[in-house]
Design an enzyme around this catalytic site. Structure first.
Site, short mmCIF file in Angstrom:
data_model
loop_
_atom_site.label_atom_id
_atom_site.label_comp_id
_atom_site.label_asym_id
_atom_site.label_seq_id
_atom_site.Cartn_x
_atom_site.Cartn_y
_atom_site.Cartn_z
N SER A 107 22.54 -5.45 -14.12
CA SER A 107 21.87 -4.97 -12.90
C SER A 107 22.34 -3.55 -12.62
CB SER A 107 22.24 -5.87 -11.72
OG SER A 107 21.81 -5.28 -10.50
N TYR A 151 28.64 -9.94 -6.79
CA TYR A 151 27.51 -9.92 -7.73
C TYR A 151 27.60 -8.67 -8.61
CZ TYR A 151 22.65 -9.21 -9.27
OH TYR A 151 21.52 -8.96 -10.03
P1 NAP Z 1 14.89 -15.20 -9.46
O1 NAP Z 1 13.49 -14.77 -9.19
O2 NAP Z 1 15.77 -15.62 -8.33
O3 NAP Z 1 14.84 -16.39 -10.55
C1 NAP Z 1 16.05 -16.97 -10.92
C2 NAP Z 1 15.85 -17.87 -12.10
O4 NAP Z 1 17.15 -18.31 -12.51
C3 NAP Z 1 15.07 -19.12 -11.77
O5 NAP Z 1 14.40 -19.51 -12.93
C4 NAP Z 1 16.15 -20.11 -11.39
O6 NAP Z 1 15.80 -21.47 -11.63
C5 NAP Z 1 17.24 -19.71 -12.35
N1 NAP Z 1 18.59 -20.04 -11.91
C6 NAP Z 1 19.17 -19.84 -10.71
N2 NAP Z 1 20.43 -20.31 -10.70
C7 NAP Z 1 20.64 -20.83 -11.94
C8 NAP Z 1 21.72 -21.50 -12.56
N3 NAP Z 1 22.87 -21.74 -11.92
N4 NAP Z 1 21.57 -21.90 -13.84
C9 NAP Z 1 20.42 -21.68 -14.50
N5 NAP Z 1 19.35 -21.08 -13.98
C10 NAP Z 1 19.47 -20.66 -12.70
O7 NAP Z 1 15.71 -14.07 -10.25
P2 NAP Z 1 15.21 -12.71 -10.95
O8 NAP Z 1 15.05 -11.68 -9.92
O9 NAP Z 1 14.10 -13.01 -11.87
O10 NAP Z 1 16.53 -12.31 -11.76
C11 NAP Z 1 16.72 -12.61 -13.13
C12 NAP Z 1 17.94 -11.86 -13.61
O11 NAP Z 1 17.74 -10.45 -13.41
C13 NAP Z 1 19.24 -12.22 -12.89
O12 NAP Z 1 20.31 -12.24 -13.79
C14 NAP Z 1 19.40 -11.09 -11.88
O13 NAP Z 1 20.76 -10.89 -11.53
C15 NAP Z 1 18.85 -9.93 -12.69
N6 NAP Z 1 18.41 -8.81 -11.83
C16 NAP Z 1 17.38 -8.96 -10.94
C17 NAP Z 1 17.03 -7.90 -10.14
C18 NAP Z 1 15.91 -7.97 -9.12
O14 NAP Z 1 15.77 -7.04 -8.32
N7 NAP Z 1 15.12 -9.01 -9.11
C19 NAP Z 1 17.71 -6.69 -10.23
C20 NAP Z 1 18.75 -6.58 -11.14
C21 NAP Z 1 19.09 -7.65 -11.93
P3 NAP Z 1 15.03 -22.36 -10.50
O15 NAP Z 1 13.58 -21.90 -10.53
O16 NAP Z 1 15.19 -23.75 -10.97
O17 NAP Z 1 15.68 -22.07 -9.20
#
Ligand code: NAP
Length: 248
Positions: free
Chosen positions: A143, A157
């Protein structure tokens, strides 16, 4: 096109979902993990199968080693593992460090750091030429927080993502001679539900004005970068960390 297997942790929603759909269009057999939202996970599988792709969904909390072992065992039945996307990640509610409980910090590290390392361990066992494998690619989700530190929001985080950056460098060097490339993406503010899970659904849009490109990114824009890293077009890329953040 490939017929290899890709495992995408947290593949049911957000960036993981977009990556799963994009991987399927390139021929990958897709194994997604999800934490609890079975409906969302099933909809990803259905969308891939509707286009004659192959996909399975496995309930896998990456904070639990036994779940990770079950995820990889299920993926083994699909075919040869060619890629792992360590995508599952969590944030906590907005908080200062002096307000954080030990339980929150431990859970953050268990899911974001230990979970990614354990998944990579299982992938290396299957992909490394040292173990009789055919090589592969591991893409870790870091991130922009790793560079920014996220003060007054979620320093825990940010620190977990700093660990992912270092892990990406070290593992990449370790297995570079064994047919495995390792890279990380550092997304900026991406329009997904992760912000709501931290208690602030509008966070990304609220901060968009501070992004040099003046907008949030989409899950598809991150998926495109992940798919590039997984492809042979990135054949000389390892131990690399790519900012996909609109300049943030
Ligand atoms: P999101 O929309 O919150 O989706 C999270 C996903 O991870 C869902 O499929 C969820 O499953 C799953 N999950 C949550 N807790 C988990 C656990 N303990 N074990 C296994 N799976 C789990 O997240 P996102 O925004 O797509 O983020 C994906 C990645 O990108 C993360 O690593 C995040 O830190 C990184 N990231 C995101 C952003 C952003 O702005 N969105 C920015 C920087 C980095 P369920 O559907 O079953 O809940």
């Amino acid at each position: 096109m490939t017929d290899q297997v890709v495992i995408i942790t947290g593949g049911s929603r957000g960036i993981g979902r977009a990556t799963a759909l994009a991987a399927a269009t390139r021929g990958y057999r897709v194994c997604i993990g999800y934490a609890s939202n079975q409906t969302a996970a099933t909809s990803v599988v259905d969308a891939i199968e509707a286009k004659d792709g192959k996909a399975i969904a496995v309930k896998c909390d990456v904070g639990e080693e036994r779940d990770i072992l079950a995820l990889f065992k299920a993926a083994d039945k699909l075919g040869t593992l060619g890629a792992l996307v360590n995508n599952a990640g969590i944030v906590g509610p907005t908080s200062r460090v002096d307000e954080m409980s030990a339980e929150r910090i431990q859970r953050m590290m268990a899911v974001n750091v230990t979970g990614s390392i354990l998944c990579a361990r299982e992938a290396v066992k299957r992909m490394s030429t040292r173990h009789g494998g055919k090589g592969g690619v591991i893409v870790n989700l870091s991130s922009a927080a790793a560079k920014l530190g996220s003060p007054n929001t979620y320093v825990d985080y940010a620190a977990s993502k700093g660990a992912i950056d270092t892990f990406t460098l070290g593992l990449g060097y370790e297995v570079a001679g064994e047919g495995i490339r390792v890279a990380a993406i550092r997304p900026g503010l991406i329009d997904t539900e992760i912000h709501a899970s931290g208690g602030e659904p509008d966070r990304a849009h609220r901060l968009a004005a501070h992004v040099p490109m003046k907008r949030v990114g989409t899950a598809d824009e991150i998926a495109n970068a992940i798919l590039w890293l997984m492809s042979d077009d990135a054949s000389y890329v390892t131990s690399a960390i790519l900012d996909v953040s609109g300049g943030r």
